[in-house]
Structures are given as C-alpha cells and as structure tokens.
Design a protein around this motif. Structure first.
Motif, PDB file in Angstrom:
ATOM      1  N   GLY A   1       0.731  -1.103   0.109  1.00  0.00           N
ATOM      2  CA  GLY A   1       0.051   0.067   0.096  1.00  0.00           C
ATOM      3  C   GLY A   1       0.893   1.213   0.079  1.00  0.00           C
ATOM      4  N   PHE A   2       2.113   1.300   1.003  1.00  0.00           N
ATOM      5  CA  PHE A   2       2.735   2.390   0.616  1.00  0.00           C
ATOM      6  C   PHE A   2       3.470   2.644  -0.410  1.00  0.00           C
ATOM      7  N   ALA A   3       3.902   1.442  -1.205  1.00  0.00           N
ATOM      8  CA  ALA A   3       4.389   1.535  -2.444  1.00  0.00           C
ATOM      9  C   ALA A   3       3.714   2.259  -3.401  1.00  0.00           C
ATOM     10  N   LEU A   4       2.360   1.449  -3.490  1.00  0.00           N
ATOM     11  CA  LEU A   4       1.433   2.131  -4.453  1.00  0.00           C
ATOM     12  C   LEU A   4       0.894   3.352  -4.207  1.00  0.00           C
ATOM     13  N   ALA A   5       0.829   3.850  -3.114  1.00  0.00           N
ATOM     14  CA  ALA A   5       0.392   5.353  -2.877  1.00  0.00           C
ATOM     15  C   ALA A   5       1.716   6.342  -3.310  1.00  0.00           C
ATOM     16  N   ARG A   6       2.804   5.820  -3.104  1.00  0.00           N
ATOM     17  CA  ARG A   6       3.959   6.640  -3.646  1.00  0.00           C
ATOM     18  C   ARG A   6       3.809   7.050  -5.096  1.00  0.00           C
ATOM     19  N   TYR A   7       3.460   6.225  -5.640  1.00  0.00           N
ATOM     20  CA  TYR A   7       3.071   6.841  -7.190  1.00  0.00           C
ATOM     21  C   TYR A   7       1.849   6.956  -7.798  1.00  0.00           C
ATOM     22  N   GLY A   8       0.864   7.410  -6.533  1.00  0.00           N
ATOM     23  CA  GLY A   8      -0.493   7.928  -7.136  1.00  0.00           C
ATOM     24  C   GLY A   8      -1.399   6.828  -7.582  1.00  0.00           C
ATOM     25  N   GLU A   9      -0.900   5.496  -7.105  1.00  0.00           N
ATOM     26  CA  GLU A   9      -2.145   4.507  -7.467  1.00  0.00           C
ATOM     27  C   GLU A   9      -2.859   4.326  -6.143  1.00  0.00           C
ATOM     28  N   ASP A  10      -3.903   5.173  -6.043  1.00  0.00           N
ATOM     29  CA  ASP A  10      -4.442   5.572  -4.611  1.00  0.00           C
ATOM     30  C   ASP A  10      -5.492   4.341  -4.652  1.00  0.00           C
ATOM     31  N   LYS A  11      -6.126   3.877  -5.635  1.00  0.00           N
ATOM     32  CA  LYS A  11      -7.168   2.987  -5.746  1.00  0.00           C
ATOM     33  C   LYS A  11      -6.676   1.560  -4.989  1.00  0.00           C
TER      34      LYS A  11
END
Length: 348
Positions: free
Chosen positions: A231-241
């Motif tokens: 989750g942290f990695a995805l949020a870092r690149y704007g993949e919020d969903k």
C-alpha cells in the motif's frame, strides 16, 4: 552512562571492603600462650617417662599423679585463640574473585535491564535489537547461512539500522530469492532510501524496489506486512485505488495495526474532494467503519438501524470504543448524517 559507571564503582569498593576485611585484621594475641606451652611440654615429657617405665615401677604412681595435674591445668585454661592467616588470605582471594565475577555479570545483565526499565516496550525492544546486532552480524558473515542473514536483517530493520538491513537481506536473497520478508523489506528500504539520504531515487531503482514489494505480496498475501508495504509503495506513485485496497487488506489481517491510518485518511481525502460529506467521513470515520461504511474494526453503518437522532448522539458524544466528535460544524454533521442514512436506505 556516568551513573552506570558510578554505580559499578560503588559496588566494587563496597565489595572489596567487605571481602578484604579479614586480611586487615591480625590474629589477636593469646595471653595464656606461655603457660599453655609449658604445660604441653610437661605433659609430653611425663608421657614419655611413663612409656619407658615397667608396669610395676615404683615411680609410676608419682608420674601419673603429676600427669593428671598437668592435664587438669590444661583443661583449666580458656580455649586457645584460633587463627590461620594463610587460610584467611585464601578465602579473601576467593571472595575477590567471586566479587569480580558478580560485578561483571551485573554490568552485563542487571545494569542494562535497569536502564531498559525506563523505556517503553517498543523502545526497549529496539535497544535490545541494537545490542544483538554485532553478534548476529559476525555469525552471519562467519556461517554464510540464509537463516543467519535473515536474523541479522530482521534485528537491523527493527532497530532502524537500515544500511545493515539492506546488506543482510540482500545476502539472504542471494541464498533464496523467494523470501517474502526479505523481499518486501529490502524493497521498501530501496524505495525510501532517498528519504534517508536526501538523494532522489532513480525511476529504474524505484521500479525494481516496487517489483520486490509486489513479489512479496504475491508470495505471502496473507501476511499483514506484505499488504502494508505494498500500500505504501502504490500510494507513493499515485495508485490510490490499488493502494487503498492493499491497506484495507492490511487492516483486515491485523485489526490492531495502526501504521496505515494516516495514509488511508490522506488517500480517502484525495478521493473525496468533490463531496464534503465523504471528505468528513474519510477523515474521521472510514478507518474504523470501512471505506464505504461496510464495517471494519467498527460496525457496518449500512447495516445500522439507528435513527438520525441516535446517529447524531453517538457521533457527537461517542459510545464505547468510538471517540466523540463534538467539534464538527453543523454543516459537516448534517452532511455526515445524510450520508449514513443514504447508506441505510441502499441496504434496504
């Protein structure tokens, strides 16, 4: 540190004073020694003469009488003062040795535990992990075994020694590239290295780091840390969903975990900029009641049968484990109540 040294010094001084006390004390003089020695010599002389006489010798009665008087004189003297300086010295030296061992043991066990007692559980665990690092590192470098590298990496990661964690987990993955813990932790360390050093991580390094974390999540999807770091990695690149999905999985796998709360709130706030009620819900309620009111740590709001007034009372005043929100504006509170009643109707 100064207090520790002073404490150890006091222990050493006190122990030495007690243990070496016998060496400072001379054996007290025996005032009856001359008379005792005379009588002992007389006794031995008379015994010698008696042994040399025949059984019917006329001198025997007189010698026996004198020997009896000599023994009586010895019995009348007080007991001799006993002392063995050599034995006392040996015991004192043994005591010094025991004291030294106890002092060293105390320095290695009691004092660290006494210092750790002032820390909370997490801080104490981190300190203990740091203390173990040198031995764990030497063991891993000596044996080259995968398990030893993992143990070293875990202790380094948990205690914040991230450079050592990168080295340890990197070596572990050379032994076995399908280790979820090593993959995800090495990945997040590489991904956030720029935060630690102030240098920007290249796109290619970031992609490789994210791939490590994704691989770990695929290998161990039911491990809470896999979903948290994903989750942290995805949020870092704007993949919020996708990030929100992973973080909610983390909360499901570890209901007591609070590491994702702030990020979940931030993502939901970004997603709900156009709806004031959803924005309030995302900031204050979603971490417990789920992204869409379906429940999580807290109960489902969609399944609730509370009236609007009851919902208002619970929201403003709190109930049980739920905190109170008395500072909501009238518009925010009404928007939130409208949203919850809308979800109740959707369930019907």
């Amino acid at each position: 540190m100064i207090l520790t040294v002073l404490l150890l010094a006091l222990i050493v001084v006190a122990a030495l004073a007690l243990v070496l006390a016998p060496l400072r004390q001379a054996t007290p003089p025996d005032p009856d020694a001359p008379e005792r020695n005379r009588l002992l010599a007389e006794r031995d002389r008379l015994y010698g003469e008696l042994a040399a006489l025949h059984e019917d010798d006329a001198k025997r009665p007189d010698l026996e009488r004198r020997a009896a008087l000599t023994l009586r004189g010895l019995d009348a003297l007080p007991p001799a003062v006993q002392g063995n300086p050599q034995r006392t010295g040996q015991l004192a030296l043994l005591g010094v040795g025991a004291m030294a061992l106890l002092t060293v043991a105390g320095a290695l066990t009691f004092v660290p535990r006494w210092q750790l007692a002032s820390l909370n559980a997490g801080e104490a665990e981190n300190v203990q992990a740091v203390l173990k690092l040198p031995d764990l590192r030497r063991t891993a470098e000596r044996t080259g075994e995968n398990a030893d590298y993992v143990a070293w990496g875990k202790a380094a990661f948990d205690s914040g020694q991230y450079d050592q964690a990168v080295t340890a987990y990197g070596n572990a993955l050379k032994k076995n590239p399908r280790q979820p813990e090593a993959l995800r932790r090495l990945g997040i360390l590489l991904l956030t290295r720029g935060d630690q050093t102030g240098q920007q991580v290249s796109d290619s390094d970031a992609e490789r780091a994210t791939l490590l974390i994704r691989t770990a999540a695929q290998l161990a999807p039911r491990e809470a840390e896999s979903q948290l770091l994903l989750g942290f990695a995805l949020a870092r690149y704007g993949e919020d969903k996708a990030a929100l999905t992973a973080l909610e999985s983390y909360r499901t796998l570890d209901p007591k975990g609070r590491d994702a709360d702030e990020l979940i709130t931030a993502i939901r706030a970004r997603q709900n900029d156009s709806d004031p009620a959803l924005r309030v819900y995302a900031a204050s309620c979603a971490s417990c009641h789920g992204a869409a009111g379906g429940g999580g740590i807290g109960p489902s709001l969609r399944a609730s049968s509370l009236t609007r007034e009851a919902l208002k009372l619970v929201t403003v005043n709190g109930r049980g484990a739920m905190p109170a929100y008395p500072d909501l504006t009238e518009a925010e509170l009404n928007g939130l109540l409208d949203l919850m009643q809308k979800w109740q109707k959707e369930r019907q």
